[in-house]
Enzyme design. Structure first.
Site, mmCIF file in Angstrom:
data_model
loop_
_atom_site.group_PDB
_atom_site.id
_atom_site.type_symbol
_atom_site.label_atom_id
_atom_site.label_comp_id
_atom_site.label_asym_id
_atom_site.label_seq_id
_atom_site.Cartn_x
_atom_site.Cartn_y
_atom_site.Cartn_z
ATOM 1 N N ALA A 162 -18.492 39.818 -4.159
ATOM 2 C CA ALA A 162 -18.895 39.975 -2.764
ATOM 3 C C ALA A 162 -20.424 39.914 -2.701
ATOM 4 C CB ALA A 162 -18.389 41.302 -2.230
ATOM 5 N N GLY A 195 -15.265 40.524 -6.397
ATOM 6 C CA GLY A 195 -14.398 39.830 -5.435
ATOM 7 C C GLY A 195 -13.966 38.463 -5.916
ATOM 8 N N GLU A 243 -11.027 39.099 -8.038
ATOM 9 C CA GLU A 243 -9.929 39.496 -7.154
ATOM 10 C C GLU A 243 -9.345 38.277 -6.434
ATOM 11 O OE1 GLU A 243 -12.681 42.379 -5.517
ATOM 12 O OE2 GLU A 243 -11.192 43.950 -5.811
ATOM 13 N N GLU A 300 -18.011 46.278 -10.393
ATOM 14 C CA GLU A 300 -18.460 47.061 -9.226
ATOM 15 C C GLU A 300 -19.075 48.409 -9.605
ATOM 16 O OE1 GLU A 300 -15.625 45.346 -9.331
ATOM 17 O OE2 GLU A 300 -15.254 44.363 -7.418
HETATM 18 N N1 CO8 Z 1 -24.157 38.703 -4.205
HETATM 19 C C1 CO8 Z 1 -25.245 38.119 -3.699
HETATM 20 N N2 CO8 Z 1 -25.979 37.229 -4.376
HETATM 21 C C2 CO8 Z 1 -25.605 36.943 -5.646
HETATM 22 C C3 CO8 Z 1 -24.491 37.529 -6.240
HETATM 23 C C4 CO8 Z 1 -23.721 38.447 -5.461
HETATM 24 N N3 CO8 Z 1 -22.620 39.016 -5.917
HETATM 25 N N4 CO8 Z 1 -24.378 37.060 -7.491
HETATM 26 C C5 CO8 Z 1 -25.392 36.207 -7.673
HETATM 27 N N5 CO8 Z 1 -26.128 36.135 -6.557
HETATM 28 C C6 CO8 Z 1 -27.321 35.315 -6.346
HETATM 29 C C7 CO8 Z 1 -28.536 35.908 -7.037
HETATM 30 O O1 CO8 Z 1 -29.121 36.919 -6.260
HETATM 31 C C8 CO8 Z 1 -29.420 34.688 -7.194
HETATM 32 O O2 CO8 Z 1 -30.040 34.424 -5.954
HETATM 33 P P1 CO8 Z 1 -31.612 33.982 -5.921
HETATM 34 O O3 CO8 Z 1 -31.664 32.681 -6.663
HETATM 35 O O4 CO8 Z 1 -31.899 33.860 -4.456
HETATM 36 O O5 CO8 Z 1 -32.365 35.077 -6.602
HETATM 37 C C9 CO8 Z 1 -28.419 33.569 -7.442
HETATM 38 O O6 CO8 Z 1 -27.155 34.054 -6.945
HETATM 39 C C10 CO8 Z 1 -28.250 33.228 -8.899
HETATM 40 O O7 CO8 Z 1 -27.934 34.415 -9.588
HETATM 41 P P2 CO8 Z 1 -28.768 34.928 -10.874
HETATM 42 O O8 CO8 Z 1 -30.185 34.461 -10.818
HETATM 43 O O9 CO8 Z 1 -28.537 36.395 -11.004
HETATM 44 O O10 CO8 Z 1 -28.013 34.129 -12.048
HETATM 45 P P3 CO8 Z 1 -27.842 34.570 -13.567
HETATM 46 O O11 CO8 Z 1 -27.270 33.394 -14.274
HETATM 47 O O12 CO8 Z 1 -29.115 35.147 -14.093
HETATM 48 O O13 CO8 Z 1 -26.756 35.756 -13.557
HETATM 49 C C11 CO8 Z 1 -24.697 36.822 -12.914
HETATM 50 C C12 CO8 Z 1 -25.432 35.489 -13.166
HETATM 51 C C13 CO8 Z 1 -24.545 37.579 -14.234
HETATM 52 C C14 CO8 Z 1 -23.321 36.472 -12.352
HETATM 53 C C15 CO8 Z 1 -25.505 37.680 -11.903
HETATM 54 O O14 CO8 Z 1 -25.842 36.860 -10.778
HETATM 55 C C16 CO8 Z 1 -24.777 38.891 -11.427
HETATM 56 O O15 CO8 Z 1 -24.665 39.874 -12.136
HETATM 57 N N6 CO8 Z 1 -24.279 38.835 -10.149
HETATM 58 C C17 CO8 Z 1 -23.604 39.977 -9.554
HETATM 59 C C18 CO8 Z 1 -22.229 40.172 -10.134
HETATM 60 C C19 CO8 Z 1 -21.572 41.369 -9.511
HETATM 61 O O16 CO8 Z 1 -21.991 42.499 -9.685
HETATM 62 N N7 CO8 Z 1 -20.491 41.120 -8.765
HETATM 63 C C20 CO8 Z 1 -19.747 42.156 -8.095
HETATM 64 C C21 CO8 Z 1 -20.247 42.297 -6.687
HETATM 65 S S1 CO8 Z 1 -19.461 43.667 -5.849
HETATM 66 C C22 CO8 Z 1 -17.965 43.048 -5.415
HETATM 67 O O17 CO8 Z 1 -17.616 41.939 -5.658
HETATM 68 C C23 CO8 Z 1 -17.105 44.004 -4.671
HETATM 69 C C24 CO8 Z 1 -15.855 43.299 -4.160
HETATM 70 C C25 CO8 Z 1 -15.151 44.112 -3.135
HETATM 71 C C26 CO8 Z 1 -15.975 44.310 -1.923
HETATM 72 C C27 CO8 Z 1 -15.282 45.210 -0.977
HETATM 73 C C28 CO8 Z 1 -16.091 45.426 0.302
HETATM 74 C C29 CO8 Z 1 -16.142 46.841 0.693
#
Ligand code: CO8
Length: 259
Positions: A64, A109, A112, A132
């Site tokens: 998400a 997400g 999921e 998460e």
């Molecule tokens: N949300 C928003 N932006 C994201 C997300 C995300 N989940 N993941 C990546 N991005 C963005 C980054 O901010 C970045 O943007 P920018 O270039 O503008 O800085 C771009 O995508 C590329 O990402 P990275 O530079 O971080 O790329 P890396 O190769 O260095 O890393 C990763 C890749 C490891 C996947 C890293 O991006 C990461 O850890 N992302 C987050 C993963 C995460 O924690 N996901 C879980 C999110 S919470 C969730 O999904 C809850 C679901 C249920 C929600 C229920 C609602 C109540």
């Protein structure tokens, strides 16, 4: 229609591609609304006999949208969870088989979403998980329920409570992923081929079997057995059953009409 989710049909196989590659296809409200609308189109397309869900760029979906979620109140958070559940519920309820073609990160997400598909194919570099808790958050789009139906109980606890993603080797071993492929081209070719394979089967039988698998998972064994017996009888009234069995006995390929 928004281009956040691209839609096309390749023969009998519908393809939906999450298309926010700069944000690793992070699921924001607009993307979830677009996904729900696209799924509605697939549900209404009688020529679509299988669905493949994949992501543009180097991720399936990295979860998400964290930036969008960060600003939400508790009520908005609940609403966002409901929006995701609604879209993934439509996906799970589709009568046709659905394959998640995981081309990279499938986190939170994203994992999921893959779990709401019938099964998962992945590239060898894919990473899946429910990170998460690393954000002080919990899964909100089915991670505590659908994931628990795909992997053994100890593994769902390690994934959800430990928050560390797994690679494809572990994913295959615990049954989260069915098959892995060297690269995206091979992944997509295999998903298309499998979609065409199921498209050639009896459509009514596939739809009824899928419904029983979904309903059976939510029922105790006696109810599931009764549902199966009832549905099995019903199949004998279908033209597909008459055609499939006639074709077998005549040593020819069946031509199913989906009735
Ligand atoms: N949300 C928003 N932006 C994201 C997300 C995300 N989940 N993941 C990546 N991005 C963005 C980054 O901010 C970045 O943007 P920018 O270039 O503008 O800085 C771009 O995508 C590329 O990402 P990275 O530079 O971080 O790329 P890396 O190769 O260095 O890393 C990763 C890749 C490891 C996947 C890293 O991006 C990461 O850890 N992302 C987050 C993963 C995460 O924690 N996901 C879980 C999110 S919470 C969730 O999904 C809850 C679901 C249920 C929600 C229920 C609602 C109540």
């Amino acid at each position: 229609m928004s281009d956040l989710v691209l839609s096309e049909r390749r023969g009998p196989v519908a393809w939906l591609t999450l298309n926010r590659p700069d944000a690793l296809n992070a699921l924001n409200g607009d993307l979830l609304n677009a996904l729900g609308a696209r799924l509605g189109e697939v549900a209404g397309d009688p020529r679509a006999r299988a669905l493949v869900v994949t992501g543009a760029g180097r991720a399936f979906a990295a979860g998400a949208d964290i930036a969008e979620m960060r600003k939400m109140t508790p009520a908005e958070g609940r609403g966002f969870s409901q929006l995701g559940h609604a879209a993934f519920g439509v996906l799970e309820a589709l009568e046709i088989p659905t394959i998640a073609a995981v081309n990279g990160y499938a986190l939170g997400g994203g994992c999921e979403l893959a779990c709401a598909c019938d099964w998962i194919y992945a590239t060898e570099r894919a990473k899946l998980g429910q990170p998460e808790v690393s954000l002080g958050l919990i899964p909100g789009f089915g991670g505590t329920s659908r994931l628990a139906r795909k992997v053994p109980p100890g593994w769902v606890r390690e994934l959800v409570l430990g928050g560390e993603p797994i690679g494809v080797d572990v994913g295959l071993r615990i049954g989260l992923i069915n098959r892995s492929f060297a690269d995206v081209d091979a992944l997509h070719a295999a998903a298309q081929k499998m979609g065409e394979t199921v498209a050639a089967k009896g459509p009514v039988a596939v739809a009824v079997a899928k419904r029983l698998l979904v309903e059976g998972a939510d029922s105790d064994a006696r109810v599931a057995h009764a549902l199966e017996q009832e549905a099995f009888g019903g199949i004998f009234a279908t033209e597909d059953f008459a055609e499939g069995t006639a074709a077998f006995l005549a040593k020819r390929d069946p031509e199913f009409g989906g009735r």
